[in-house]
Design an enzyme around this catalytic site. Structure first.
Site: not given
Ligand code: AR6
Length: 173
Positions: A9-10, A32-33, A122, A126
């Site tokens: 978890d980042i 992650v956001d 992404s 995304y």
């Molecule tokens: N720690 C590390 N990685 C994580 C965590 C965490 N706590 N949580 C999720 N991931 P995404 P995107 C991974 O969807 O595709 C948001 O709503 C996840 O499994 O977070 O760039 C924003 O507001 C995946 O592999 O980001 C934007 O609207 C990676 O992080 C949109 O999502 C990225 O997944 C951005 O989409």
């Protein structure tokens, strides 16, 4: 530069900056956001609101990056970047994604940070295929000019994702 792929978890990482895979509003979201905003506390949203809009509702266009403090996070800073939405690969996605990594590293250099952790930008909502995203990311990081963070972590959320990134690192390095 030392690039390490880890699973976790980042938000728990004790590094100078963690990178957020944000959307152009910078006002939070899922994935992650959402996790970063929850862990950093409400001051992060306040700090993001204070970032000027470059057009209505847009504080950070796709491919750019902005920096805030990390507030309740162990990380001192959050670098917010907006990756491209995957649209089949013919809409400049690789270039836009490479710029996210480059701009984040440039900000880290400006702030003289020694360590930074990236999520798989992404690769969630995304929809960017991780096999392709990881190669673009690793190439972009390895092409970063000297003087940036010495310690670069890629923090994957699953071992399966980490394996994909390790393959990319082995192939590109
Ligand atoms: N720690 C590390 N990685 C994580 C965590 C965490 N706590 N949580 C999720 N991931 P995404 P995107 C991974 O969807 O595709 C948001 O709503 C996840 O499994 O977070 O760039 C924003 O507001 C995946 O592999 O980001 C934007 O609207 C990676 O992080 C949109 O999502 C990225 O997944 C951005 O989409």
């Amino acid at each position: 530069m030392d690039i390490q792929i880890i699973t976790g978890d980042i938000t728990s990482l004790d590094v100078d900056a963690i990178v957020n895979a944000a959307n152009p509003t910078l006002l939070g979201g899922g994935g992650v956001d959402g996790a970063i905003h929850r862990a950093a506390g409400p001051r992060l949203l306040q700090a993001c609101r204070a970032i000027p809009e470059v057009s209505p509702g847009v504080r950070c266009p796709t491919r750019e990056a902005r920096i805030t403090l990390g507030f309740d996070l162990p990380a001192q800073y959050v670098i917010h970047t907006v990756g491209p939405v995957w649209n089949g690969g013919g809409s400049r996605e690789p270039d836009l994604l490479a710029r996210c990594y480059r701009q984040s590293m440039t900000l880290a250099m400006e702030y003289d940070l020694a360590s930074i952790a990236f999520p798989a930008i992404s690769c969630g909502v995304y929809g960017y295929p991780p096999e392709q995203a990881s190669r673009v990311a690793v190439r972009s990081l390895l092409d970063t000019p000297n003087g940036g963070p010495e310690r670069v972590l890629i923090c994957c959320f699953s071992d399966a994702m980490a394996d994909i990134w390790r393959n990319a690192l082995n192939d590109e390095a």
